[in-house]
Design a protein around this motif. Structure first.
Motif, PDB file in Angstrom:
ATOM      1  N   ALA A 125      39.275  44.363  75.872  1.00 17.25           N
ATOM      2  CA  ALA A 125      39.234  45.562  75.349  1.00 17.25           C
ATOM      3  C   ALA A 125      40.530  45.529  74.865  1.00 17.25           C
ATOM      4  O   ALA A 125      41.045  45.897  73.654  1.00 17.25           O
ATOM      5  CB  ALA A 125      39.286  46.557  77.047  1.00 17.25           C
ATOM      6  N   LYS A 126      41.981  44.432  75.457  1.00 15.45           N
ATOM      7  CA  LYS A 126      43.239  44.568  74.776  1.00 15.45           C
ATOM      8  C   LYS A 126      42.642  44.140  73.185  1.00 15.45           C
ATOM      9  O   LYS A 126      43.668  44.776  72.464  1.00 15.45           O
ATOM     10  CB  LYS A 126      44.000  44.191  75.356  1.00 15.45           C
ATOM     11  CG  LYS A 126      45.247  43.321  74.892  1.00 15.45           C
ATOM     12  CD  LYS A 126      46.637  42.934  76.017  1.00 15.45           C
ATOM     13  CE  LYS A 126      47.235  42.745  75.639  1.00 15.45           C
ATOM     14  NZ  LYS A 126      48.318  42.079  76.579  1.00 15.45           N
ATOM     15  N   VAL A 162      36.274  48.957  82.042  1.00 15.94           N
ATOM     16  CA  VAL A 162      36.889  49.940  80.760  1.00 15.94           C
ATOM     17  C   VAL A 162      35.846  50.437  79.675  1.00 15.94           C
ATOM     18  O   VAL A 162      35.663  50.115  79.660  1.00 15.94           O
ATOM     19  CB  VAL A 162      37.850  48.349  80.287  1.00 15.94           C
ATOM     20  CG1 VAL A 162      38.778  48.607  79.272  1.00 15.94           C
ATOM     21  CG2 VAL A 162      38.453  47.821  81.055  1.00 15.94           C
ATOM     22  N   ALA A 177      41.857  46.616  70.582  1.00 10.17           N
ATOM     23  CA  ALA A 177      42.321  47.426  71.020  1.00 10.17           C
ATOM     24  C   ALA A 177      43.985  46.514  69.900  1.00 10.17           C
ATOM     25  O   ALA A 177      43.990  48.317  69.136  1.00 10.17           O
ATOM     26  CB  ALA A 177      43.224  47.825  71.969  1.00 10.17           C
ATOM     27  N   GLN A 201      36.895  52.688  76.248  1.00  8.04           N
ATOM     28  CA  GLN A 201      38.380  52.592  75.702  1.00  8.04           C
ATOM     29  C   GLN A 201      36.740  52.823  74.047  1.00  8.04           C
ATOM     30  O   GLN A 201      35.855  52.917  73.831  1.00  8.04           O
ATOM     31  CB  GLN A 201      38.424  50.414  74.920  1.00  8.04           C
ATOM     32  CG  GLN A 201      39.456  50.969  74.156  1.00  8.04           C
ATOM     33  CD  GLN A 201      39.993  49.937  74.201  1.00  8.04           C
ATOM     34  OE1 GLN A 201      40.576  49.653  74.646  1.00  8.04           O
ATOM     35  NE2 GLN A 201      39.744  48.547  72.941  1.00  8.04           N
ATOM     36  N   TYR A 252      42.121  54.757  72.810  1.00  9.30           N
ATOM     37  CA  TYR A 252      42.371  55.845  74.408  1.00  9.30           C
ATOM     38  C   TYR A 252      41.888  54.365  75.100  1.00  9.30           C
ATOM     39  O   TYR A 252      40.227  54.061  75.095  1.00  9.30           O
ATOM     40  CB  TYR A 252      41.794  57.378  74.476  1.00  9.30           C
ATOM     41  CG  TYR A 252      42.725  57.990  73.777  1.00  9.30           C
ATOM     42  CD1 TYR A 252      43.317  59.174  75.040  1.00  9.30           C
ATOM     43  CD2 TYR A 252      42.582  58.197  72.272  1.00  9.30           C
ATOM     44  CE1 TYR A 252      44.209  59.648  74.086  1.00  9.30           C
ATOM     45  CE2 TYR A 252      43.805  59.326  71.733  1.00  9.30           C
ATOM     46  CZ  TYR A 252      44.517  59.985  72.727  1.00  9.30           C
ATOM     47  OH  TYR A 252      45.191  61.669  72.050  1.00  9.30           O
ATOM     48  N   THR A 253      42.101  54.217  76.550  1.00  9.10           N
ATOM     49  CA  THR A 253      41.466  53.253  76.940  1.00  9.10           C
ATOM     50  C   THR A 253      42.253  53.471  78.232  1.00  9.10           C
ATOM     51  O   THR A 253      43.054  54.395  78.750  1.00  9.10           O
ATOM     52  CB  THR A 253      42.392  51.477  76.555  1.00  9.10           C
ATOM     53  OG1 THR A 253      42.449  51.360  75.456  1.00  9.10           O
ATOM     54  CG2 THR A 253      42.256  50.643  77.926  1.00  9.10           C
ATOM     55  N   ASN A 282      47.132  51.191  73.234  1.00  9.61           N
ATOM     56  CA  ASN A 282      47.323  49.487  74.146  1.00  9.61           C
ATOM     57  C   ASN A 282      49.201  49.864  75.066  1.00  9.61           C
ATOM     58  O   ASN A 282      49.415  48.750  75.273  1.00  9.61           O
ATOM     59  CB  ASN A 282      47.501  48.292  73.064  1.00  9.61           C
ATOM     60  CG  ASN A 282      46.074  47.350  73.634  1.00  9.61           C
ATOM     61  OD1 ASN A 282      45.140  47.852  74.342  1.00  9.61           O
ATOM     62  ND2 ASN A 282      46.130  46.467  73.004  1.00  9.61           N
TER      63      ASN A 282
END
Length: 403
Positions: free
Chosen positions: A322-323, A74, A326, A76, A154-155, A170
């Motif tokens: 990461a989520k 990931v 975000a 991000q 941005y991911t 997200n």
């Protein structure tokens, strides 16, 4: 987690990041700031490009060198183009071990390039580029990007099953199979190069109708005729102007060269293509998703108009981590527009007050000038009266002398 950066302070930035020298005087100045319309000065502190027509090349070593074999990768980060960007990059790179950070630039090898790129109205896309066997593979898709003045997250997610996803704020905006959306592999099948189109193959879909014939007299129809509505001018003099002739105009009955009408060809077999065969050069690669020796994160940008802010960088193998990061950032981003609108309203009020102040000053000055003009007129009137009295006294004295 392999890397996390929130640009907490100028000192922390200088201790971790190295600015390249490869463009010399054309390298742009970088600042650590919260920007013009921050919702939270502490959280919003970011790396900012500050000059127009400059290169920005800066990199940081990750906590450890790694690869993503059998793991999800990931990448991000957030971008805010608060300068109303018209042309400039906003993408991030992951770079392999061996990078000379002081010489980091456009020719430096990289593993992944990801993020928005804007230039005019023609280029507004999110780059997704992977390096594979020495080649940079661009996505075949046109993935949108954001171009307003607010922050956006941005991911990029790459999975061991060779799938990928692109998220903005997200939310998934694109994704798919790496082997379908990038030219990693040669095609599994190809057209048989040993075969060619048979000589009797009919690939003309239509033919002239053999029963259609040219009408009698068709070729006798002239392309132009004299204008039947034209009239000789009243002042036309045939002795001096010559014999009058009506001007020529296109003939509405002229249809051009005659051609037979077209009808479907009963012998048509379709477009010929050689049959598909297995490609002897095809080699599958179950590990093509793997990026080896990832060691640095960097920005390598050219911006016509500086003013972009980059923040909240995260490189991890944990999608949920990461989520959550975000989601936290988005709570701050949601307040940006309110802060921006408030700042713009204050600026509008300030401009309006300045305008009114200038108008009042102009009115006051005009009134003063008018008063000065009136005073001048009064002075002139008094002077005229004094001069008149002097003249009258002089006349009286002259009369007395005569008597």
């Amino acid at each position: 987690m392999y890397f996390k950066e929130s640009f907490a302070s100028e000192d922390a930035y200088k201790a971790r990041w190295v600015e390249s020298e490869w463009k010399g005087a054309d390298q742009g100045k970088i600042e650590i700031t919260s920007g013009a319309h921050s919702s939270d000065p502490e959280f919003d502190r970011a790396l900012k490009t500050t000059q127009d027509y400059r290169w920005y090349d800066v990199s940081a070593k990750m906590d450890e060198e790694f690869d993503n074999k059998d793991k999800t990768l990931v990448l991000q980060y957030s971008v805010r183009h608060e300068q109303k960007i018209d042309c400039g990059g906003g993408y991030i790179k992951i770079l392999p071990d061996g990078l000379d950070q002081k010489k980091f630039g456009g020719d430096s090898e990289y593993n992944i390039m990801f993020g928005p790129d804007i230039c005019g109205t023609g280029t507004r896309k999110t780059h997704v580029i992977f390096t594979y066997k020495g080649k940079n593979l661009l996505t075949k898709k046109d993935i949108k990007c954001e171009s307003d003045e607010l922050s956006h997250m941005y991911t990029l997610i790459v999975k061991p099953d060779r799938s990928y996803e692109v998220l903005i704020d997200n939310k998934k905006v694109d994704g798919g199979d790496l082997t379908e959306d990038f030219d990693y592999l040669k095609p599994k099948q190809i057209r048989d190069p040993a075969l060619s189109k048979p000589e009797d193959w009919v690939d003309e879909s239509e033919i002239d109708d053999p029963e259609d014939t040219k009408p009698d007299g068709y070729d006798d129809i002239p392309k132009q005729i004299q204008d039947p509505d034209a009239k000789k001018p009243d002042d036309w003099d045939e002795e001096s102007d010559g014999e009058w002739e009506a001007p020529m105009i296109d003939n509405p009955d002229f249809k051009g060269e005659w051609k037979a009408k077209r009808i479907p060809n009963p012998e048509y077999k379709g477009k010929w293509e050689a049959p598909l065969i297995d490609n002897p050069e095809f080699e599958d690669d179950a590990d093509l998703y793997i990026q080896p020796k990832m060691a640095y994160v960097g920005f390598e940008l050219w911006q016509v108009k500086g003013g972009s802010l980059f923040d909240n960088i995260l490189v991890t193998d944990d999608v949920e981590e990461a989520k959550k990061a975000a989601e936290e950032a988005l709570t701050y981003f949601s307040k940006e527009k309110e802060a921006k609108d408030k700042a713009e309203e204050e600026e509008r009020k300030k401009s309006e007050e300045e305008r009114k102040k200038k108008e009042e000053e102009a009115k006051t000055k005009k009134a003063d000038d008018d008063d000065d003009d009136d005073d001048d007129d009064d002075d002139e009137d008094r002077k005229e009266k004094v001069d008149k009295l002097k003249d009258e006294k002089a006349d009286d004295k002259a009369e007395e002398k005569e008597l």
